[in-house]
Write a protein that holds these residues in place. Structure first.
Motif, PDB file in Angstrom:
ATOM      1  N   ARG A 154       0.764  -1.274   0.062  1.00 55.64           N
ATOM      2  CA  ARG A 154       0.089   0.127   0.053  1.00 55.64           C
ATOM      3  C   ARG A 154       0.821   1.189   0.060  1.00 55.64           C
ATOM      4  N   ASP A 155       2.023   1.140   0.828  1.00 54.43           N
ATOM      5  CA  ASP A 155       2.895   2.488   0.822  1.00 54.43           C
ATOM      6  C   ASP A 155       3.219   2.800  -0.484  1.00 54.43           C
ATOM      7  N   PHE A 156       3.711   1.927  -1.210  1.00 52.83           N
ATOM      8  CA  PHE A 156       4.339   2.359  -2.651  1.00 52.83           C
ATOM      9  C   PHE A 156       3.494   2.286  -3.823  1.00 52.83           C
ATOM     10  N   GLY A 157       2.513   1.460  -3.778  1.00 55.27           N
ATOM     11  CA  GLY A 157       1.459   1.354  -4.820  1.00 55.27           C
ATOM     12  C   GLY A 157       2.082   0.177  -5.865  1.00 55.27           C
ATOM     13  N   LEU A 158       3.212  -0.684  -5.372  1.00 55.38           N
ATOM     14  CA  LEU A 158       4.075  -1.386  -6.118  1.00 55.38           C
ATOM     15  C   LEU A 158       3.878  -2.912  -5.812  1.00 55.38           C
ATOM     16  N   SER A 159       4.057  -3.919  -6.807  1.00 52.05           N
ATOM     17  CA  SER A 159       4.184  -5.284  -6.421  1.00 52.05           C
ATOM     18  C   SER A 159       5.699  -5.674  -5.874  1.00 52.05           C
ATOM     19  N   GLU A 179      13.215  -4.535  -6.788  1.00 55.56           N
ATOM     20  CA  GLU A 179      14.150  -4.271  -7.948  1.00 55.56           C
ATOM     21  C   GLU A 179      14.361  -2.964  -7.688  1.00 55.56           C
ATOM     22  N   MET A 180      13.649  -2.053  -7.397  1.00 57.05           N
ATOM     23  CA  MET A 180      13.745  -0.680  -7.214  1.00 57.05           C
ATOM     24  C   MET A 180      14.610  -0.305  -5.951  1.00 57.05           C
ATOM     25  N   VAL A 181      14.498  -1.175  -4.925  1.00 55.87           N
ATOM     26  CA  VAL A 181      15.346  -1.022  -3.656  1.00 55.87           C
ATOM     27  C   VAL A 181      16.876  -1.279  -4.226  1.00 55.87           C
ATOM     28  N   LEU A 210      14.561   3.804  -4.414  1.00 55.47           N
ATOM     29  CA  LEU A 210      13.616   4.395  -3.223  1.00 55.47           C
ATOM     30  C   LEU A 210      14.714   4.549  -1.969  1.00 55.47           C
ATOM     31  N   PRO A 211      14.461   5.998  -1.637  1.00 56.22           N
ATOM     32  CA  PRO A 211      15.314   6.336  -0.580  1.00 56.22           C
ATOM     33  C   PRO A 211      14.974   5.856   0.800  1.00 56.22           C
ATOM     34  N   GLY A 212      15.721   5.469   1.680  1.00 56.26           N
ATOM     35  CA  GLY A 212      15.459   5.091   3.194  1.00 56.26           C
ATOM     36  C   GLY A 212      14.903   3.724   3.022  1.00 56.26           C
ATOM     37  N   ALA A 213      15.019   3.096   1.806  1.00 57.72           N
ATOM     38  CA  ALA A 213      14.278   1.629   1.949  1.00 57.72           C
ATOM     39  C   ALA A 213      15.784   0.560   2.069  1.00 57.72           C
ATOM     40  N   THR A 214      15.907  -0.248   2.601  1.00 63.41           N
ATOM     41  CA  THR A 214      16.986  -1.190   2.618  1.00 63.41           C
ATOM     42  C   THR A 214      16.334  -2.678   2.704  1.00 63.41           C
ATOM     43  N   ILE A 215      17.120  -3.282   1.884  1.00 65.54           N
ATOM     44  CA  ILE A 215      16.577  -4.767   2.125  1.00 65.54           C
ATOM     45  C   ILE A 215      17.652  -5.641   2.407  1.00 65.54           C
ATOM     46  N   SER A 216      17.421  -6.748   3.126  1.00 65.99           N
ATOM     47  CA  SER A 216      18.256  -7.597   3.762  1.00 65.99           C
ATOM     48  C   SER A 216      18.908  -8.705   2.923  1.00 65.99           C
TER      49      SER A 216
END
Length: 100
Positions: free
Chosen positions: A74-79, A85-87, A92-98
């Protein structure tokens, strides 16, 4: 990519929902205030005469880029996979992926 006809159908439902939103809300408020069963029945008939696709429950959240109907955030409107892929691409600033 999702089929374009499904995306267009969902867009049409969004337009109908916006058009009949106020009417539907006012009829629902009237039903909750009235105690007479006959009056409630008459209002319910008017509510059912509205287009079926104007109901909010028939809308489906879709990915903004691909149109995918499942796994949306919901926050991004993306699947999920587009978000990942964007992270990874640092879009996407501020988003981190483990990753391990």
């Amino acid at each position: 990519m999702s089929r374009k006809s499904l995306i267009q159908r969902n867009n049409k439902r969004h337009k109908l929902e916006n058009k009949y939103c106020c009417i539907r809300q006012s009829l629902k408020k009237e039903i909750s205030k009235i105690y007479s069963k006959r009056k409630k029945w008459e209002i319910n008939v008017r509510l059912q005469s509205l287009p079926r696709n104007s109901s909010r429950i028939r809308l489906h959240k879709r990915c903004f880029l691909t149109g995918r109907p499942r796994g949306n955030y919901r926050d991004f409107g993306l699947s999920g996979h587009i978000l990942r892929e964007m992270v990874h691409a640092c879009l996407l600033p501020g988003a981190t992926i483990s990753s391990w």
